[in-house]
Design a protein around this motif. Structure first.
Motif, PDB file in Angstrom:
ATOM      1  N   ALA A  79      11.411  -8.720   3.042  1.00  0.00           N
ATOM      2  CA  ALA A  79      12.394  -8.426   4.098  1.00  0.00           C
ATOM      3  C   ALA A  79      11.702  -7.769   5.294  1.00  0.00           C
ATOM      4  O   ALA A  79      12.021  -8.077   6.454  1.00  0.00           O
ATOM      5  N   ALA A  80      10.736  -6.875   5.022  1.00  0.00           N
ATOM      6  CA  ALA A  80      10.004  -6.219   6.105  1.00  0.00           C
ATOM      7  C   ALA A  80       9.201  -7.231   6.909  1.00  0.00           C
ATOM      8  O   ALA A  80       9.150  -7.160   8.143  1.00  0.00           O
ATOM      9  N   GLN A  81       8.587  -8.189   6.221  1.00  0.00           N
ATOM     10  CA  GLN A  81       7.829  -9.222   6.917  1.00  0.00           C
ATOM     11  C   GLN A  81       8.750 -10.062   7.795  1.00  0.00           C
ATOM     12  O   GLN A  81       8.404 -10.420   8.927  1.00  0.00           O
ATOM     13  N   ALA A  82       9.946 -10.369   7.284  1.00  0.00           N
ATOM     14  CA  ALA A  82      10.906 -11.147   8.062  1.00  0.00           C
ATOM     15  C   ALA A  82      11.364 -10.379   9.299  1.00  0.00           C
ATOM     16  O   ALA A  82      11.556 -10.958  10.370  1.00  0.00           O
ATOM     17  N   LEU A  83      11.525  -9.057   9.153  1.00  0.00           N
ATOM     18  CA  LEU A  83      11.922  -8.232  10.296  1.00  0.00           C
ATOM     19  C   LEU A  83      10.828  -8.227  11.356  1.00  0.00           C
ATOM     20  O   LEU A  83      11.106  -8.340  12.558  1.00  0.00           O
ATOM     21  N   ILE A  93      18.015  -0.725   3.053  1.00  0.00           N
ATOM     22  CA  ILE A  93      17.259  -0.456   1.835  1.00  0.00           C
ATOM     23  C   ILE A  93      17.281   1.039   1.566  1.00  0.00           C
ATOM     24  O   ILE A  93      17.647   1.839   2.436  1.00  0.00           O
ATOM     25  N   ASP A  94      16.857   1.442   0.376  1.00  0.00           N
ATOM     26  CA  ASP A  94      16.844   2.852   0.012  1.00  0.00           C
ATOM     27  C   ASP A  94      15.858   3.638   0.881  1.00  0.00           C
ATOM     28  O   ASP A  94      14.836   3.109   1.315  1.00  0.00           O
ATOM     29  N   GLN A  95      16.155   4.904   1.075  1.00  0.00           N
ATOM     30  CA  GLN A  95      15.406   5.731   2.032  1.00  0.00           C
ATOM     31  C   GLN A  95      13.918   5.854   1.697  1.00  0.00           C
ATOM     32  O   GLN A  95      13.070   5.683   2.575  1.00  0.00           O
ATOM     33  N   GLN A  96      13.589   6.147   0.442  1.00  0.00           N
ATOM     34  CA  GLN A  96      12.187   6.367   0.099  1.00  0.00           C
ATOM     35  C   GLN A  96      11.357   5.082   0.191  1.00  0.00           C
ATOM     36  O   GLN A  96      10.265   5.095   0.775  1.00  0.00           O
ATOM     37  N   PRO A  97      11.818   3.955  -0.338  1.00  0.00           N
ATOM     38  CA  PRO A  97      11.095   2.707  -0.088  1.00  0.00           C
ATOM     39  C   PRO A  97      11.012   2.379   1.395  1.00  0.00           C
ATOM     40  O   PRO A  97      10.027   1.814   1.864  1.00  0.00           O
ATOM     41  N   ALA A  98      12.053   2.750   2.155  1.00  0.00           N
ATOM     42  CA  ALA A  98      12.035   2.516   3.603  1.00  0.00           C
ATOM     43  C   ALA A  98      10.915   3.313   4.261  1.00  0.00           C
ATOM     44  O   ALA A  98      10.226   2.824   5.162  1.00  0.00           O
ATOM     45  N   LYS A  99      10.711   4.556   3.811  1.00  0.00           N
ATOM     46  CA  LYS A  99       9.627   5.374   4.356  1.00  0.00           C
ATOM     47  C   LYS A  99       8.275   4.758   4.039  1.00  0.00           C
ATOM     48  O   LYS A  99       7.352   4.773   4.869  1.00  0.00           O
ATOM     49  N   ILE A 101       7.694   1.622   3.646  1.00  0.00           N
ATOM     50  CA  ILE A 101       7.551   0.441   4.502  1.00  0.00           C
ATOM     51  C   ILE A 101       7.139   0.838   5.921  1.00  0.00           C
ATOM     52  O   ILE A 101       6.216   0.272   6.497  1.00  0.00           O
ATOM     53  N   THR A 102       7.833   1.808   6.481  1.00  0.00           N
ATOM     54  CA  THR A 102       7.540   2.200   7.869  1.00  0.00           C
ATOM     55  C   THR A 102       6.199   2.921   7.993  1.00  0.00           C
ATOM     56  O   THR A 102       5.558   2.855   9.040  1.00  0.00           O
ATOM     57  N   ASP A 103       5.754   3.605   6.936  1.00  0.00           N
ATOM     58  CA  ASP A 103       4.441   4.253   6.972  1.00  0.00           C
ATOM     59  C   ASP A 103       3.317   3.228   7.108  1.00  0.00           C
ATOM     60  O   ASP A 103       2.271   3.514   7.712  1.00  0.00           O
ATOM     61  N   LYS A 104       3.547   2.030   6.546  1.00  0.00           N
ATOM     62  CA  LYS A 104       2.512   0.994   6.566  1.00  0.00           C
ATOM     63  C   LYS A 104       2.753  -0.046   7.655  1.00  0.00           C
ATOM     64  O   LYS A 104       1.946  -0.968   7.807  1.00  0.00           O
ATOM     65  N   ASN A 105       3.843   0.103   8.384  1.00  0.00           N
ATOM     66  CA  ASN A 105       4.166  -0.826   9.464  1.00  0.00           C
ATOM     67  C   ASN A 105       4.626  -0.019  10.671  1.00  0.00           C
ATOM     68  O   ASN A 105       5.811   0.304  10.800  1.00  0.00           O
ATOM     69  N   SER A 106       3.692   0.308  11.548  1.00  0.00           N
ATOM     70  CA  SER A 106       3.984   1.213  12.670  1.00  0.00           C
ATOM     71  C   SER A 106       5.002   0.637  13.641  1.00  0.00           C
ATOM     72  O   SER A 106       5.612   1.369  14.417  1.00  0.00           O
ATOM     73  N   GLU A 107       5.200  -0.696  13.616  1.00  0.00           N
ATOM     74  CA  GLU A 107       6.153  -1.306  14.531  1.00  0.00           C
ATOM     75  C   GLU A 107       7.593  -1.220  14.032  1.00  0.00           C
ATOM     76  O   GLU A 107       8.526  -1.648  14.721  1.00  0.00           O
ATOM     77  N   LEU A 108       7.788  -0.654  12.826  1.00  0.00           N
ATOM     78  CA  LEU A 108       9.126  -0.509  12.255  1.00  0.00           C
ATOM     79  C   LEU A 108       9.527   0.966  12.227  1.00  0.00           C
ATOM     80  O   LEU A 108       8.674   1.855  12.128  1.00  0.00           O
ATOM     81  N   ARG A 466       2.362  -4.505  -1.387  1.00  0.00           N
ATOM     82  CA  ARG A 466       1.626  -3.297  -1.032  1.00  0.00           C
ATOM     83  C   ARG A 466       1.158  -3.302   0.418  1.00  0.00           C
ATOM     84  O   ARG A 466       1.046  -2.255   1.046  1.00  0.00           O
ATOM     85  N   THR A 467       0.852  -4.506   0.955  1.00  0.00           N
ATOM     86  CA  THR A 467       0.287  -4.580   2.307  1.00  0.00           C
ATOM     87  C   THR A 467       1.297  -5.016   3.360  1.00  0.00           C
ATOM     88  O   THR A 467       1.040  -4.875   4.550  1.00  0.00           O
ATOM     89  N   TYR A 468       2.406  -5.596   2.926  1.00  0.00           N
ATOM     90  CA  TYR A 468       3.437  -6.107   3.841  1.00  0.00           C
ATOM     91  C   TYR A 468       2.870  -7.179   4.773  1.00  0.00           C
ATOM     92  O   TYR A 468       3.322  -7.348   5.891  1.00  0.00           O
ATOM     93  N   ASP A 469       1.860  -7.874   4.294  1.00  0.00           N
ATOM     94  CA  ASP A 469       1.264  -8.988   5.023  1.00  0.00           C
ATOM     95  C   ASP A 469       1.488 -10.244   4.195  1.00  0.00           C
ATOM     96  O   ASP A 469       0.990 -10.348   3.067  1.00  0.00           O
ATOM     97  N   ALA A 470       2.224 -11.192   4.725  1.00  0.00           N
ATOM     98  CA  ALA A 470       2.562 -12.391   3.961  1.00  0.00           C
ATOM     99  C   ALA A 470       1.495 -13.466   4.060  1.00  0.00           C
ATOM    100  O   ALA A 470       1.241 -14.201   3.099  1.00  0.00           O
ATOM    101  N   PHE A 471       0.848 -13.569   5.218  1.00  0.00           N
ATOM    102  CA  PHE A 471       0.032 -14.752   5.491  1.00  0.00           C
ATOM    103  C   PHE A 471      -1.204 -14.854   4.592  1.00  0.00           C
ATOM    104  O   PHE A 471      -1.373 -15.836   3.872  1.00  0.00           O
ATOM    105  N   LEU A 472      -2.075 -13.869   4.628  1.00  0.00           N
ATOM    106  CA  LEU A 472      -3.335 -13.975   3.895  1.00  0.00           C
ATOM    107  C   LEU A 472      -3.156 -14.076   2.378  1.00  0.00           C
ATOM    108  O   LEU A 472      -3.795 -14.912   1.738  1.00  0.00           O
ATOM    109  N   PRO A 473      -2.295 -13.257   1.744  1.00  0.00           N
ATOM    110  CA  PRO A 473      -2.107 -13.418   0.299  1.00  0.00           C
ATOM    111  C   PRO A 473      -1.584 -14.805  -0.077  1.00  0.00           C
ATOM    112  O   PRO A 473      -2.044 -15.406  -1.056  1.00  0.00           O
ATOM    113  N   LEU A 474      -0.637 -15.327   0.705  1.00  0.00           N
ATOM    114  CA  LEU A 474      -0.098 -16.651   0.404  1.00  0.00           C
ATOM    115  C   LEU A 474      -1.142 -17.738   0.623  1.00  0.00           C
ATOM    116  O   LEU A 474      -1.240 -18.697  -0.153  1.00  0.00           O
TER     117      LEU A 474
END
Length: 503
Positions: A79-83, A93-99, A101-108, A466-474
């Motif tokens: 969902a974060a990648q789609a955003l 999403i729940d607050q702690q998972p949201a934190k 996500i945003t800690d690893k994605n500065s644009e969110l 863990r990385t919130y990067d879809a392209f390289l792992p796929l």
């Protein structure tokens, strides 16, 4: 057409994929929102991303009647990648998972306004009231002696993170069996993968409960929407995955007393934020950091194991069915067996492989504690056998009837004639189709993650979570599958050439 002749063709495709990966890693992206979300009131008419089956999914569904479109993902990372790509306007999403996500994605970023309050509890089957009461007693003890509070503080709180690691007492006597929990390790900090192990608040709480009950803990990782089914079918004793109590869930499952409170929040993309990532940094993040490449190697090994055993089952059973059906067509005997085989083929070929896998695991083997590798091998083997049976039968029927009559005329019985004359000729005719079926089987194993198996595709999913990067792992997963398919194609081509020489 040989592998040598196709080498340039395959090389071009691999090179093209690598170039795309490079361009994806080096390019700048700018988020362009269609529907700006500044508060809960703006959710009407928005495209909302949620994790399938969560309370965020349930609460967001209320906005569908106000024109909102709900996009459901199996993981919060997806969902974060789609955003980030502008496919959704926000995530609930729940607050702690949201934190996390945003800690690893500065644009969110997370909106200041809370969306919904909730409580987390452990789900348990309605027929396990004794175990439920025991767990409730332990939760009360953990709250009283502040063990529960320390576990939570060890993962949440800038000043307390890492200061209260839970340690199992060394003198615990584990004479009361095992406590099997179902979870979804993509929900940091409640449950997530770290150094190849499943860790988090819920895992430590489950371990503490197992310690107090004198039981060994077994953790089964699976998709979030499969957890309740696993608990209902007895594949797991409880489900521990940041799960909230809802009226809909209470119709089919029971819950213990809540062990913590949580908040649903809204994640949005920062306006006009530019992101620049080099391909080298992306490779380090996705594969080198924390040895994440091991998820792919471990998953590949599991994929190959499942494929190997499934191929054996498929070939043996497929050939038996093909011979039975052919014998009935040629001699008119064994009509009952032929009917059974035709019914089997109709059912297997008429239902999706994923549904068959879930039925075998959650229904047929619901009361049996079987290895997941065994379950997956059986499921994919049975599925493949139906297609192999028809491939072999068509190959047998393509052999001239005179060959069969010639074998019988020199004293061979039906089975001997089939084995010595018909099947060798049929094999040459069906080899390309068999090779294609094996390739399809290999790729079908990608759905093994639905029963919690760490296969190649799921290994890539763990990296993405863990990385919130879809392209390289796929892309990495795709290239590995492509290399295996190229190798199998080469082997089949070599066998075909050998058979042509022997003719």
């Amino acid at each position: 057409m040989t592998f040598k002749n196709n080498k340039k063709f395959y090389s071009v495709w691999i090179l093209l994929i690598l170039v795309l990966a490079f361009l994806n890693g080096c390019g700048k992206k700018e988020k362009q929102t269609e529907h700006e979300i500044k508060s809960v009131k703006d959710l009407a008419g928005a495209v909302i991303g949620v994790q399938l089956g969560t309370t965020g999914d349930i609460y967001a569904s209320d906005y569908e009647k106000e024109g909102a479109v709900i996009e459901r993902f199996t993981k919060g990372a997806d969902a974060a990648q789609a955003l980030k790509q502008g496919k959704v306007d926000c995530i609930i999403i729940d607050q702690q998972p949201a934190k996390a996500i945003t800690d690893k994605n500065s644009e969110l970023s997370i909106l200041d306004e809370e969306f919904k309050k909730e409580e987390y509890a452990i789900c348990i089957s309605k027929d396990k009231s004794k175990l439920k009461n025991q767990i409730n007693e332990v939760i009360a003890q953990l709250k009283k002696d502040k063990t529960l509070n320390n576990i939570i503080n060890n993962y949440i709180g800038d000043s307390t993170i890492g200061k209260f690691p839970y340690q199992s007492p060394k003198d615990v006597e584990r004479n009361n069996g095992t406590l099997t929990i179902a979870t979804n390790a993509a929900f940091e900090p409640y449950e997530y993968m770290e150094d190849g192990e499943i860790v988090g608040i819920d895992i430590d709480i489950a371990q503490a409960i197992a310690d107090r009950l004198g039981m060994n803990l077994i953790v089964q990782n699976m998709e979030y929407d499969s957890i309740i089914g696993a608990v209902q079918s007895g594949k797991a004793d409880v489900g521990v995955a940041g799960m909230s109590i809802t009226e809909d869930r209470l119709r089919s499952i029971d819950f213990t007393e809540p062990y913590t409170t949580a908040t649903q929040v809204i994640i949005v993309c920062k306006s006009g934020n530019l992101v620049e990532t080099s391909i080298l940094d992306s490779i380090k993040l996705n594969f080198l950091k924390d040895n994440r490449w091991k998820y792919l190697t471990d998953g590949l090994l599991m994929t190959l194991q499942i494929s190997f055993f499934a191929v054996i089952i498929g070939i043996v059973l497929g050939f038996i069915i093909a011979v039975i059906r052919t014998a009935c067509d040629m001699t008119g005997k064994g009509k009952i067996l032929n009917f059974v085989c035709k019914t089997y083929l109709t059912i297997i070929r008429g239902t999706p492989a994923m549904v068959q896998l879930l039925i075998i695991y959650y229904v047929i083997f619901s009361s049996v504690d079987v290895n997941k590798l065994f379950t997956a091998s059986i499921a994919f083997g049975l599925n493949s056998s139906a297609y192999i049976a028809e491939i072999v039968r068509s190959g047998i029927m393509s052999v001239d009837k005179g060959q069969f009559e010639a074998g019988r005329s020199i004293g061979f019985n039906y089975i001997q004639t089939m084995w010595n004359f018909i099947l060798p000729q049929a094999f040459k005719n069906i080899l390309p189709a068999l090779g294609n079926e094996f390739i399809v089987l290999l790729k079908e194993t990608a759905i093994s993650g639905y029963i919690g198996i760490m296969d190649l595709t799921r290994g890539g999913d763990f990296i993405r979570s863990r990385t919130y990067d879809a392209f390289l792992p796929l892309i990495a997963v795709a290239i590995i599958y492509l290399i295996i398919v190229m190798f199998l194609t080469h082997i089949v081509s070599c066998i075909e050439r050998r058979l042509r020489i022997d003719v």
